[in-house]
Write an enzyme that holds these catalytic residues in place. Sequence first.
Site, PDB file in Angstrom:
ATOM      1  N   GLY A 181       0.815  -1.217   0.000  1.00 12.87           N
ATOM      2  CA  GLY A 181       0.000   0.000   0.000  1.00 12.87           C
ATOM      3  C   GLY A 181       0.842   1.258   0.000  1.00 12.87           C
ATOM      4  O   GLY A 181       2.014   1.220  -0.383  1.00 12.87           O
ATOM      5  N   LEU A 207       0.401   3.624  -2.052  1.00 12.00           N
ATOM      6  CA  LEU A 207       0.744   3.487  -3.471  1.00 12.00           C
ATOM      7  C   LEU A 207       1.295   4.788  -4.055  1.00 12.00           C
ATOM      8  O   LEU A 207       0.860   5.876  -3.707  1.00 12.00           O
ATOM      9  CB  LEU A 207      -0.493   3.051  -4.267  1.00 12.00           C
ATOM     10  CG  LEU A 207      -1.123   1.715  -3.840  1.00 12.00           C
ATOM     11  CD1 LEU A 207      -2.302   1.367  -4.748  1.00 12.00           C
ATOM     12  CD2 LEU A 207      -0.093   0.578  -3.837  1.00 12.00           C
ATOM     13  N   HIS A 208       2.261   4.623  -4.951  1.00 16.43           N
ATOM     14  CA  HIS A 208       2.836   5.755  -5.680  1.00 16.43           C
ATOM     15  C   HIS A 208       3.007   5.323  -7.133  1.00 16.43           C
ATOM     16  O   HIS A 208       2.642   4.191  -7.502  1.00 16.43           O
ATOM     17  CB  HIS A 208       4.151   6.202  -5.042  1.00 16.43           C
ATOM     18  CG  HIS A 208       5.140   5.095  -4.818  1.00 16.43           C
ATOM     19  ND1 HIS A 208       5.706   4.378  -5.851  1.00 16.43           N
ATOM     20  CD2 HIS A 208       5.624   4.549  -3.679  1.00 16.43           C
ATOM     21  CE1 HIS A 208       6.522   3.472  -5.356  1.00 16.43           C
ATOM     22  NE2 HIS A 208       6.484   3.530  -4.042  1.00 16.43           N
ATOM     23  N   HIS A 243       4.356   1.806  -7.937  1.00 18.04           N
ATOM     24  CA  HIS A 243       3.371   0.720  -7.856  1.00 18.04           C
ATOM     25  C   HIS A 243       2.436   0.766  -9.078  1.00 18.04           C
ATOM     26  O   HIS A 243       2.106  -0.267  -9.654  1.00 18.04           O
ATOM     27  CB  HIS A 243       2.502   0.871  -6.603  1.00 18.04           C
ATOM     28  CG  HIS A 243       3.261   0.801  -5.312  1.00 18.04           C
ATOM     29  ND1 HIS A 243       3.347   1.859  -4.444  1.00 18.04           N
ATOM     30  CD2 HIS A 243       3.947  -0.213  -4.727  1.00 18.04           C
ATOM     31  CE1 HIS A 243       4.044   1.507  -3.368  1.00 18.04           C
ATOM     32  NE2 HIS A 243       4.426   0.255  -3.515  1.00 18.04           N
TER      33      HIS A 243
HETATM   34  P1  AMP Z   1       6.234  -2.198  -1.559  1.00 26.26           P
HETATM   35  O1  AMP Z   1       4.833  -1.722  -1.431  1.00 26.26           O
HETATM   36  O2  AMP Z   1       7.256  -1.169  -1.217  1.00 26.26           O
HETATM   37  O3  AMP Z   1       6.459  -3.522  -0.900  1.00 26.26           O
HETATM   38  O4  AMP Z   1       6.469  -2.472  -3.110  1.00 26.26           O
HETATM   39  C1  AMP Z   1       5.584  -3.261  -3.857  1.00 26.26           C
HETATM   40  C2  AMP Z   1       6.158  -3.474  -5.231  1.00 26.26           C
HETATM   41  O5  AMP Z   1       6.352  -2.209  -5.856  1.00 26.26           O
HETATM   42  C3  AMP Z   1       7.520  -4.162  -5.212  1.00 26.26           C
HETATM   43  O6  AMP Z   1       7.586  -5.081  -6.291  1.00 26.26           O
HETATM   44  C4  AMP Z   1       8.472  -3.017  -5.415  1.00 26.26           C
HETATM   45  O7  AMP Z   1       9.694  -3.388  -6.019  1.00 26.26           O
HETATM   46  C5  AMP Z   1       7.672  -2.129  -6.348  1.00 26.26           C
HETATM   47  N1  AMP Z   1       8.156  -0.758  -6.274  1.00 26.26           N
HETATM   48  C6  AMP Z   1       8.317   0.006  -5.159  1.00 26.26           C
HETATM   49  N2  AMP Z   1       8.860   1.198  -5.476  1.00 26.26           N
HETATM   50  C7  AMP Z   1       9.047   1.179  -6.821  1.00 26.26           C
HETATM   51  C8  AMP Z   1       9.596   2.113  -7.755  1.00 26.26           C
HETATM   52  N3  AMP Z   1      10.053   3.308  -7.383  1.00 26.26           N
HETATM   53  N4  AMP Z   1       9.628   1.765  -9.061  1.00 26.26           N
HETATM   54  C9  AMP Z   1       9.168   0.550  -9.459  1.00 26.26           C
HETATM   55  N5  AMP Z   1       8.656  -0.375  -8.630  1.00 26.26           N
HETATM   56  C10 AMP Z   1       8.594  -0.069  -7.331  1.00 26.26           C
END
Ligand code: AMP
Length: 305
Positions: free
Chosen positions: A53, A55-56, A59
């Site tokens: 979550g 989210l940016h 994501h």
């Molecule tokens: P998280 O919510 O941080 O666990 O991330 C969920 C998914 O989003 C994971 O596969 C991360 O590698 C991917 N993700 C997080 N930040 C980025 C980013 N800046 N660019 C691309 N993918 C991302």
Amino acid sequence: MSDDGTKLFLGKLYKLMTVTTTIPVLGTIAELRSLVKTLNKNAKLIGVVPTMGALHAGHLSLVSESQRHTDATIVTIFVNPSQFSPTEDLAKYPQDLRADLEKLAGAGDIFVFAPSAAEMYPAGFSTTITPPNVGKLLEGEFRPTHFAGVATVVLKLLNLTRADFAFFGQKDFQQRLVVQKMVEDLNVPTEIRVCPIVREADGLAMSSRNIYLSAEEREIALSLYRTLEFVEAEIRDGQRDGYQLVVEMRQRLIDGGVTRIDYAAIADPHSLETVETIQLPVVVLLAAYVGKTRLIDNRLIALTD
Ligand code: AMP
């Protein structure tokens, strides 16, 4: 999605008070299984995007990629307690389901699975995946229980969604190696797709943790990106001494104002073993604290034609 089964399913929409989005939010495993059954019956290709979550755009790039390749995307939003150690930021990890749904609004054929911790880990839960060897280095040294938590929850999510494709970000370079190896070793029939790192205009890698940064820390955080730029330029210029480059990387991070460096490494992109004499491709990986916030970033440096 216009088939009857899915319409029936949409009828069970869980509406959040002021959210105008029509994204179905599933809170239970039973609901998720019922959705997956319907999708399977209708021969829909399923993509899963596991997230915690907050989210940016990083994501959302995974979600778009899933939508390009599949008929239905299941975005999972679950702050997985088992991948945090007792000293880490679980309690204050940003959580705002409503804001997340608003960010996903407008995207078609999306379902959100947002279970509680008790739903994922009911009383008596006792099975844990031992991560593959590639999980023992780097993050594994500084967060020794992290990848067991990641691998276990990802395997559960892949089993539950029976996804054809799962989308992960290159941002968590080691995590996707761990997941890819686990899927290969355990014959999980899901194809792992990896998407590029999405960055802010000035280069900072997008992260849910960036919201912890003060204005001053936000500037310091840029030193990770600048260090990666520096290393790539040096390597492209012919520097082959990995040891010397690591010394310079560390110095640049310290000069940039980071509070602590967990690791700054130049490694083989498959094994993550440190490379002393650089031969492309290599991956440069950083983990450092800016104030109390731990940030990671990386750069894959491959041969160019
Ligand atoms: P998280 O919510 O941080 O666990 O991330 C969920 C998914 O989003 C994971 O596969 C991360 O590698 C991917 N993700 C997080 N930040 C980025 C980013 N800046 N660019 C691309 N993918 C991302």
